[in-house]
Design a protein around this motif. Structure first.
Motif, PDB file in Angstrom:
ATOM      1  N   CYS A  51     -89.103 -33.553  -2.175  1.00 28.81           N
ATOM      2  CA  CYS A  51     -90.005 -32.330  -2.815  1.00 28.81           C
ATOM      3  C   CYS A  51     -89.984 -30.945  -2.266  1.00 28.81           C
ATOM      4  CB  CYS A  51     -91.504 -32.863  -2.847  1.00 28.81           C
ATOM      5  SG  CYS A  51     -91.797 -34.250  -4.231  1.00 28.81           S
ATOM      6  N   LEU A  52     -90.054 -30.941  -0.639  1.00 30.82           N
ATOM      7  CA  LEU A  52     -90.159 -29.906  -0.006  1.00 30.82           C
ATOM      8  C   LEU A  52     -88.961 -29.185  -0.050  1.00 30.82           C
ATOM      9  CD1 LEU A  52     -91.951 -31.040   3.187  1.00 30.82           C
ATOM     10  CD2 LEU A  52     -93.146 -29.915   1.159  1.00 30.82           C
ATOM     11  N   GLU A  53     -87.857 -29.957  -0.027  1.00 34.28           N
ATOM     12  CA  GLU A  53     -86.420 -29.462  -0.279  1.00 34.28           C
ATOM     13  C   GLU A  53     -85.966 -28.620  -1.425  1.00 34.28           C
ATOM     14  OE1 GLU A  53     -83.820 -32.820   0.134  1.00 34.28           O
ATOM     15  OE2 GLU A  53     -83.781 -32.376   2.544  1.00 34.28           O
ATOM     16  N   GLU A  54     -86.906 -29.230  -2.525  1.00 31.17           N
ATOM     17  CA  GLU A  54     -86.813 -28.436  -3.917  1.00 31.17           C
ATOM     18  C   GLU A  54     -87.758 -27.162  -3.952  1.00 31.17           C
ATOM     19  OE1 GLU A  54     -86.891 -27.427  -7.804  1.00 31.17           O
ATOM     20  OE2 GLU A  54     -85.317 -28.634  -6.727  1.00 31.17           O
ATOM     21  N   ILE A  55     -88.748 -27.262  -3.507  1.00 30.19           N
ATOM     22  CA  ILE A  55     -89.566 -26.090  -3.388  1.00 30.19           C
ATOM     23  C   ILE A  55     -88.696 -24.971  -2.588  1.00 30.19           C
ATOM     24  CG2 ILE A  55     -91.735 -25.178  -2.265  1.00 30.19           C
ATOM     25  CD1 ILE A  55     -93.057 -27.693  -3.052  1.00 30.19           C
ATOM     26  N   ARG A  56     -88.069 -25.287  -1.570  1.00 30.86           N
ATOM     27  CA  ARG A  56     -87.039 -24.510  -0.683  1.00 30.86           C
ATOM     28  C   ARG A  56     -86.348 -23.635  -1.580  1.00 30.86           C
ATOM     29  NH1 ARG A  56     -83.123 -23.185   2.095  1.00 30.86           N
ATOM     30  NH2 ARG A  56     -83.087 -22.085   3.752  1.00 30.86           N
ATOM     31  N   ARG A  57     -85.820 -24.681  -2.492  1.00 29.21           N
ATOM     32  CA  ARG A  57     -84.756 -24.011  -3.325  1.00 29.21           C
ATOM     33  C   ARG A  57     -85.257 -23.399  -4.313  1.00 29.21           C
ATOM     34  NH1 ARG A  57     -83.294 -23.965  -8.188  1.00 29.21           N
ATOM     35  NH2 ARG A  57     -84.828 -25.362  -8.699  1.00 29.21           N
ATOM     36  N   ASN A  73     -89.488 -23.512  10.776  1.00 28.48           N
ATOM     37  CA  ASN A  73     -88.336 -24.460  10.203  1.00 28.48           C
ATOM     38  C   ASN A  73     -87.755 -24.192   8.881  1.00 28.48           C
ATOM     39  OD1 ASN A  73     -88.621 -26.297  12.492  1.00 28.48           O
ATOM     40  ND2 ASN A  73     -90.560 -26.849  11.887  1.00 28.48           N
ATOM     41  N   ASP A  74     -88.128 -23.124   8.352  1.00 22.86           N
ATOM     42  CA  ASP A  74     -87.293 -22.568   7.150  1.00 22.86           C
ATOM     43  C   ASP A  74     -87.621 -23.529   6.082  1.00 22.86           C
ATOM     44  OD1 ASP A  74     -85.787 -20.941   5.773  1.00 22.86           O
ATOM     45  OD2 ASP A  74     -84.106 -22.033   5.998  1.00 22.86           O
ATOM     46  N   THR A  75     -88.992 -24.095   5.896  1.00 22.16           N
ATOM     47  CA  THR A  75     -89.469 -25.348   4.908  1.00 22.16           C
ATOM     48  C   THR A  75     -89.598 -24.649   3.603  1.00 22.16           C
ATOM     49  OG1 THR A  75     -91.840 -24.761   5.440  1.00 22.16           O
ATOM     50  CG2 THR A  75     -90.634 -26.290   6.671  1.00 22.16           C
ATOM     51  N   GLY A  76     -90.071 -23.206   3.527  1.00 15.98           N
ATOM     52  CA  GLY A  76     -90.391 -22.675   2.160  1.00 15.98           C
ATOM     53  C   GLY A  76     -91.723 -23.109   1.591  1.00 15.98           C
ATOM     54  N   VAL A  77     -92.596 -23.792   2.254  1.00 16.73           N
ATOM     55  CA  VAL A  77     -93.952 -23.884   2.104  1.00 16.73           C
ATOM     56  C   VAL A  77     -95.051 -23.197   3.021  1.00 16.73           C
ATOM     57  CG1 VAL A  77     -93.667 -26.146   0.630  1.00 16.73           C
ATOM     58  CG2 VAL A  77     -93.899 -26.259   3.239  1.00 16.73           C
ATOM     59  N   ILE A  78     -94.442 -22.217   3.675  1.00 11.68           N
ATOM     60  CA  ILE A  78     -95.353 -21.598   4.583  1.00 11.68           C
ATOM     61  C   ILE A  78     -95.382 -20.260   3.830  1.00 11.68           C
ATOM     62  CG2 ILE A  78     -95.719 -20.584   6.722  1.00 11.68           C
ATOM     63  CD1 ILE A  78     -96.206 -23.345   6.734  1.00 11.68           C
ATOM     64  N   GLY A  79     -96.697 -19.644   3.604  1.00 13.74           N
ATOM     65  CA  GLY A  79     -96.855 -18.520   2.812  1.00 13.74           C
ATOM     66  C   GLY A  79     -96.966 -17.148   3.601  1.00 13.74           C
ATOM     67  N   GLN A  80     -97.640 -16.175   2.956  1.00 11.47           N
ATOM     68  CA  GLN A  80     -97.745 -14.830   3.579  1.00 11.47           C
ATOM     69  C   GLN A  80     -98.785 -14.986   4.583  1.00 11.47           C
ATOM     70  OE1 GLN A  80     -97.729 -11.873   0.348  1.00 11.47           O
ATOM     71  NE2 GLN A  80     -96.497 -13.183  -0.831  1.00 11.47           N
ATOM     72  N   ASP A  81     -98.745 -13.776   5.378  1.00  7.68           N
ATOM     73  CA  ASP A  81     -99.844 -13.319   6.102  1.00  7.68           C
ATOM     74  C   ASP A  81    -101.117 -13.183   5.389  1.00  7.68           C
ATOM     75  OD1 ASP A  81     -98.492 -13.689   8.320  1.00  7.68           O
ATOM     76  OD2 ASP A  81     -98.017 -11.633   8.564  1.00  7.68           O
ATOM     77  N   TYR A  82    -100.973 -12.469   4.288  1.00  2.84           N
ATOM     78  CA  TYR A  82    -102.053 -11.998   3.385  1.00  2.84           C
ATOM     79  C   TYR A  82    -101.265 -11.847   2.019  1.00  2.84           C
ATOM     80  CZ  TYR A  82    -106.015  -9.949   1.064  1.00  2.84           C
ATOM     81  OH  TYR A  82    -106.952  -9.564   0.324  1.00  2.84           O
ATOM     82  N   SER A  83    -102.112 -12.166   0.827  1.00  5.40           N
ATOM     83  CA  SER A  83    -101.712 -11.689  -0.446  1.00  5.40           C
ATOM     84  C   SER A  83    -102.837 -11.475  -1.411  1.00  5.40           C
ATOM     85  CB  SER A  83    -100.927 -12.820  -1.153  1.00  5.40           C
ATOM     86  OG  SER A  83    -101.624 -13.978  -1.513  1.00  5.40           O
TER      87      SER A  83
END
Length: 366
Positions: A51-57, A73-83
């Protein structure tokens, strides 16, 4: 020849020495063996990694940037400092700790500790703050064949799923579409202040609400926080015999105005703290005797279950102490017990002999 005087203190000290030696030998000779639920834990973690690999894609496909500084770790599930949908400050190390796919094994372990069986109904409440952990929980639910009622909010603390164009529910929708997750959120809410996005721009909230309802999600909204908690609790209770409430993140409806449970180590909770009189979902379920799995303070939980804190590189499924248990040599324990019993027996006999010699009368153990 002078006789050695046997005292109760000497017998107790000798017995304590034998037991201490036994404890030392047991720990020196112990081995690690796979836990009985090893295969379930591994499957849940492998599902989570996929699932995490798909989210990164997906993040790359949508052009949502990945911060090499924050998402080490280039996971794609770590978001922004602020939004625009950021609710509160979050701990970056805890967020990165949650991206370990073996978090799913930790949740499986908790399910087994509570004795959950296939078909058991569970209530699940997720925020957008820990998208990887939300996924790990639902993968564990799938592997354990549990029956969840899931309510998710899209607001997120810093470094969670706080990209307005890719909220946790957007991620979940994609994973459902790809056949990687199997339990869609039954309802979604805004999250944030009082669960109604009181700290978010209305136009941002409306755009996300329209997109998610377009996916077929049902929107849950109640302005009054206490009524929100009551209605949500009733939704869960109407679902059936809830065997466990699982809370991921720090949505306001989870704790009400509690300043106690929010900062607890979390994990499995079975009783309310004596000094917590607030009303949230966690408190309501605990008050009725339903156990709670509280997943928020990830660094202490990871340590307790043998998983690394803020790991680099990201561990592979199957790595971590949560998959193993200690095996001890039983013969050492039985031998120590037998030897201790013998010391007590011989010491008692010698002590009684000494009393007979001293008094000149038979000792009946009075």
């Amino acid at each position: 020849m002078k006789r050695i005087k046997i005292t109760k203190t000497a017998v107790m000290l000798l017995s304590a020495g034998i037991l201490a030696l036994c404890w030392l030998l047991l720990n020196v000779t112990r081995t690690t063996v796979p836990a009985g639920d090893y295969e379930q834990k591994l499957r849940a973690s492998e599902m989570t990694r996929a699932c995490l690999e798909e989210i990164r894609r997906l993040k790359g496909e949508k052009g949502v940037p990945i911060s090499s500084m924050n998402d080490i770790n280039d996971t794609g599930v770590i978001g922004q400092d602020y939004s625009a949908i950021t609710t509160t400050l979050g701990n970056l190390e805890a967020k990165r700790t949650s991206t370990n796919p073996n978090m799913a094994a930790m949740v499986v372990d908790m399910f087994h500790e509570l004795g959950l069986e296939p078909g058991d109904k569970v209530a699940v409440n997720c925020s957008g703050s820990f998208p990887a952990l939300n996924i790990a929980v639902m993968c564990a639910v799938e592997v354990m064949e549990l029956d969840p009622l899931l309510i998710s909010s899209f607001g997120s603390s810093t470094h969670g799923a706080n990209d307005p164009e890719l909220t946790y529910l957007d991620m979940e929708h994609d994973l459902i579409e790809k056949g990687l997750l199997f339990h869609k959120s039954d309802y979604f809410s805004i999250g944030g202040l009082k669960d109604v996005g009181g700290d978010m721009a209305p136009e941002t909230v409306e755009a996300i609400r329209e997109r998610l309802t377009g996916y077929g999600y049902s929107f849950f909204y109640e302005e009054d926080l206490l009524e929100n908690i009551r209605l949500r609790y009733q939704l869960y209770r109407d679902y059936g015999d809830i065997r466990c409430f699982i809370n991921v993140g720090g949505n306001d409806v989870s704790f009400g105005n509690s300043k106690v449970i929010v900062y607890s180590d979390g994990g499995i909770l079975t009783a309310l703290p004596e000094n917590d009189h607030s009303t949230g979902l966690v408190q309501l379920f605990l008050a009725e005797g339903t156990p709670v799995i509280h997943l928020l303070n990830l660094k202490s939980l990871a340590s307790a279950y043998g998983l690394p804190i803020d790991p680099v590189p990201l561990p592979q499924p199957g790595e971590g102490g949560v998959y193993y248990r200690y095996a001890y040599r039983k013969e050492i324990a039985w031998g120590a017990l037998a030897l201790t019993a013998m010391v007590f027996y011989l010491g008692r006999s010698a002590f009684h002999d000494q009393r007979r010699q001293k008094t000149g009368r038979p000792d009946h153990g009075a």
